[in-house]
Scaffold this active site. Structure first.
Site, mmCIF file in Angstrom:
data_model
loop_
_atom_site.group_PDB
_atom_site.id
_atom_site.type_symbol
_atom_site.label_atom_id
_atom_site.label_comp_id
_atom_site.label_asym_id
_atom_site.label_seq_id
_atom_site.Cartn_x
_atom_site.Cartn_y
_atom_site.Cartn_z
ATOM 1 C CB CYS A 26 -0.921 -0.027 1.215
ATOM 2 S SG CYS A 26 -1.832 1.498 1.494
ATOM 3 C CB CYS A 52 0.899 1.233 4.273
ATOM 4 S SG CYS A 52 -0.832 0.760 4.411
#
Length: 816
Positions: free
Chosen positions: A79, A82
């Site tokens: 991600c 992230c």
């Protein structure tokens, strides 16, 4: 949002600001980290980030029934958000490290196959997700999710405080009260609490400074922090508080004083309170008195100036690095050799040492750069360091003499402190010298730590930091700041560890006392490092001009010690050589040299076969006997001068075709000239030594009667080493001795390189007899007699057969 995240990463302690011109480089680096994740890390975090890594094995023990509240991030390593959020979460972990007894941070990678069931259990559907777990949570307890959580450290810190204040019973046992205090509680505080200092943080209701400082002092004893709102008029009036926030120290009896800090902010309050007299970290002993050591066996304490560097520390670091740490590697090769060469090259280039030390570093560097092999032994390196050739004005002092890096205990600080100091000095010297490669020093230090630093977990942590952010370094100034910021990160991680010296606590350096201009605050009250002032301070502090030479031996003394050491080594080697020679001489007198298995095999390979000894004409025989006798009287040659020519000549004689002139029966009254008597007459001393060995049986030597003149068979080099004779008999000059008996035993060769014939083992001397001047056994004679009898009978049978046949033929012819 990207810009906001970029600003957030520059707000935390020890971090370097990421400017827009570096955004592209940083983005490329992040993409590479996602596409090619490091092998050492399973996700976006490692153990050096002070974040608990959740797995299916430990999730129950960490999140369920924990004594501390847990903030957990559920993320996916693929991600992009992230990845962008991970530096913020790491900085948050460092920022609230002192809160660990009350609240801790954890993370789990939901993209990993083994973690998917855990993430499904907690209902994770998007990334990143942050959840708050109360202390003593049960398996079926409902965790709280941070909705629309901020992407900066300050906002996350405040969010955690809000969750702690709303914490239901049971309260985390290590967490102090966070609600505001009152006049009544203050008046009775010392009656119920045994502390030395009470700090009162005056602030307004919306401020978080008081609660943050309270949690920052959570791990320290002899001090307590309470929050007082500006609405508490009695206390405000009593202490005369006019600024919010501000900090006052309150003592029994109503005495108080204001805490002097450069800036009225959380970081300055926390640092000043942790440095108060008597305030120590929980579980740590109070600092020892380091002025005088009463134990005379310990190294004496060396007073020093904390604001200066000492050359003794740098030279001690070099000594330990080159003579102790590298000594653990017997052979240096491959990538380690490349790293070592770069390390020495950087030292020779930028180390601000004394002339004798610099001469040695340049000499070692020159040798390594000219070295063409793919490996080098440490023994070779040690020879270069010890300078056995006594090159003029070249030496590295031996031993460790720590001054600024000495610790209150022998096992604290010292070499790790010296390594950091050396790294900082080299980066500063590279900038002062105008180096062209901004990563030259950092890369050399990184590779040295990776390959040679003895503390392997420390090397792993340093490698993680370098892999994560070394790409940010683009100038010599940023190299100096990068190393400083990572040093502060390590200080933050090791604060409170067993390796921390209570007399020298791990702090964010430089302290406000050393460099007030290095510390500033933002508009929101957050601490910020002034990078320009920090760089100026580092360039001054680690400059070669600021290095003191106290506690150092004079260069002439260093050279004299080196010469004395070499003289002692030479004397010791000479003594060992004499002792070895004496032992060898004694062994040769007491224990005769025995042939090794290899020598015996060599003798077998040289050819062990039956030899016939030819007896030539009388004059020639006498000449040969005289030559053999002379050879027997020659002195033994040295072991290293093996007479190959004579050995070859002996072989030629042994392999030559013997000429048998004739054979004659020996007179009955003549005795056999045994090899034993020959050795007894000519080599008595050597025969005694051989007889003393375990491999040769003792036999009584008998002295034979004087015999008629005849040829003497010597044991010189003319006799083949493989020739084995049971008995040598004197014969007449016109006869030649025919030897048909194969030798029974291998011959031995002594240390002088000469060959001598070993005694043959005889079980019974009476078994042998002499026939036709050659020794035959009774079995041999019996066989000969039997064969002679059978052949005679065969001839007789043939004679009778042909005689009878002839008679029949004659009879037929006579018929009419």
């Amino acid at each position: 949002m990207a810009r906001r995240c970029g600003r957030a990463t520059s707000r935390f302690t020890g971090e370097i600001q990421i400017y827009p011109r570096q955004a592209a480089t940083f983005a490329v680096w992040l993409c590479l980290c996602v596409v090619f994740p490091p092998v050492a890390e399973a996700g976006l975090y490692s153990t050096s980030d002070q974040v608990i890594l959740l797995t299916p094995d430990n999730v129950e023990s960490v999140l369920v029934n924990s004594t501390a509240a847990i903030v957990a991030e559920f993320y996916a390593s693929w991600c992009g958000h992230c990845v962008a959020f991970s530096p913020v979460y790491k900085s948050l972990a460092r920022d609230i490290k002192e809160w660990k007894p009350a609240v801790d941070l954890a993370a789990i990678d939901c993209a990993a196959e083994e973690n998917r069931k855990v993430c499904m259990r907690f209902g994770i559907t998007g990334y990143p997700t942050i959840k708050f777990f109360h202390a003593y949570s049960k398996g079926d307890s409902k965790e709280q999710t941070f909705k629309a959580f901020p992407r900066d450290v300050r906002g996350l810190r405040h969010k955690i405080i809000d969750k702690l204040e709303a914490h239901e019973d049971p309260w985390p046992p290590a967490c102090p009260p966070l609600e505001p205090t009152s006049q009544a509680e203050i008046d009775s505080f010392f009656e119920t609490n045994n502390v030395q200092h009470l700090a009162l943080i005056f602030e307004d209701a919306k401020s978080y400074v008081g609660r943050e400082v309270t949690l920052d002092l959570l791990q320290f004893e002899n001090v307590a922090v309470r929050r007082v709102l500006n609405t508490e008029e009695d206390l405000v009036t009593k202490l005369g508080v006019t600024e919010f926030p501000s900090c006052y120290l309150y003592y029994p009896g109503g005495n108080f004083t204001r805490l002097n800090v450069n800036v009225e902010a959380r970081t300055f309050f926390s640092y000043a309170l942790q440095r108060l007299p008597g305030v120590v970290r929980s579980g740590k002993p109070p600092p020892d008195s380091i002025n005088i050591h009463t134990n005379n066996t310990e190294e004496p304490w060396r007073p020093f100036n904390k604001s200066r560097l000492y050359m003794a520390d740098l030279e001690s670091t070099l000594h330990y690095s080159l003579r102790v740490e590298l000594a653990a590697h017997t052979v240096i090769k491959g990538d380690a050799l490349i790293s070592f060469k770069k390390y020495i090259s950087v030292l020779a280039k930028y180390f601000p040492g004394r002339p004798v030390v610099m001469n040695l570093l340049r000499s070692v560097n020159s040798h390594l750069q000219n070295q063409t092999g793919d490996e080098i032994s440490y023994e070779e390196l040690r020879e270069m360091l010890d300078n056995p050739a006594q090159s003029p004005d070249t030496a590295l002092p031996e031993g460790q003499r720590w001054v600024g890096c000495q610790g209150s205990k022998p096992y604290l600080r010292r070499y790790p402190c010296g390594v950091w100091t050396l790294f900082h000095v080299l980066t500063v010297q590279a900038k002062n010298a105008g180096g062209t490669d901004p990563k030259e020093v950092l890369t050399a230090m990184r590779n040295y730590v990776h390959n040679f630093f003895g503390c392997r977990p420390c090397a792993e942590h340093f490698e993680n930091m370098a892999r994560e952010s070394l790409v940010e370094v683009s100038s010599l100034s940023s190299a100096v700041l990068w190393l400083w910021s990572r040093h502060n990160r390590v200080n933050n991680r090791l604060a409170g560890a067993l390796s921390e010296d209570p007399s020298f606590p791990k702090i964010q350096w430089p302290s406000p006392e050393m460099c007030p201009a290095c510390h500033t605050v933002r508009e929101n009250g957050e601490h910020r490092w002034n990078d320009e002032q920090v760089l100026s301070f580092l360039m001054s502090y680690f400059s070669s001009k600021s290095i003191l030479t106290d506690y150092l031996d004079d260069e002439s003394q260093v050279l004299a010690k080196q010469r004395e050491k070499h003289e002692k080594q030479q004397a010791l080697e000479a003594q060992k050589c004499l002792e070895r020679k004496a032992r060898e001489a004694l062994d040769s007198m007491t224990n005769p040299s025995q042939p090794t298995v290899q020598e015996e095999e060599e003798e077998e390979e040289e050819g062990l076969q039956d030899e016939a000894v030819a007896d030539e004409e009388e004059e020639g025989g006498e000449g040969a006997a005289a030559a053999n006798e002379m050879d027997g009287n020659k002195s033994e040659p040295t072991p290293w001068s093996k007479p190959e020519l004579e050995v070859g000549r002996g072989r030629r004689q042994a392999h030559g075709r013997p000429s048998i002139v004739g054979m004659r029966m020996r007179e009955p009254q003549e005795d056999i000239v045994d090899l034993d008597s020959f050795v007894n007459q000519h080599y008595k001393a050597k025969a005694l030594r051989v007889a003393a060995s375990s491999r040769i049986k003792r036999r009584t030597l008998q002295r034979k009667e004087e015999q008629e003149p005849g040829p003497v068979f010597g044991l010189g080099m003319e006799l083949d080493a493989g020739l084995g004779m049971v008995g040598l008999q004197p014969i007449e000059a016109d006869f030649e001795l025919d030897v048909g008996q194969q030798r029974k035993r291998l011959q031995k060769r002594d240390l002088t390189g000469q060959y001598f014939v070993e005694e043959a083992e005889l079980s019974h001397r009476g078994r042998w007899m002499s026939v036709l001047s050659i020794g035959f056994s009774r079995l041999d004679i019996s066989l000969c007699v039997i064969l002679y009898f059978l052949s005679s009978m065969c001839l007789l049978a043939m004679y009778l057969f042909f005689k009878n046949r002839l008679r029949l033929r004659r009879a037929k012819v006579a018929l009419p």
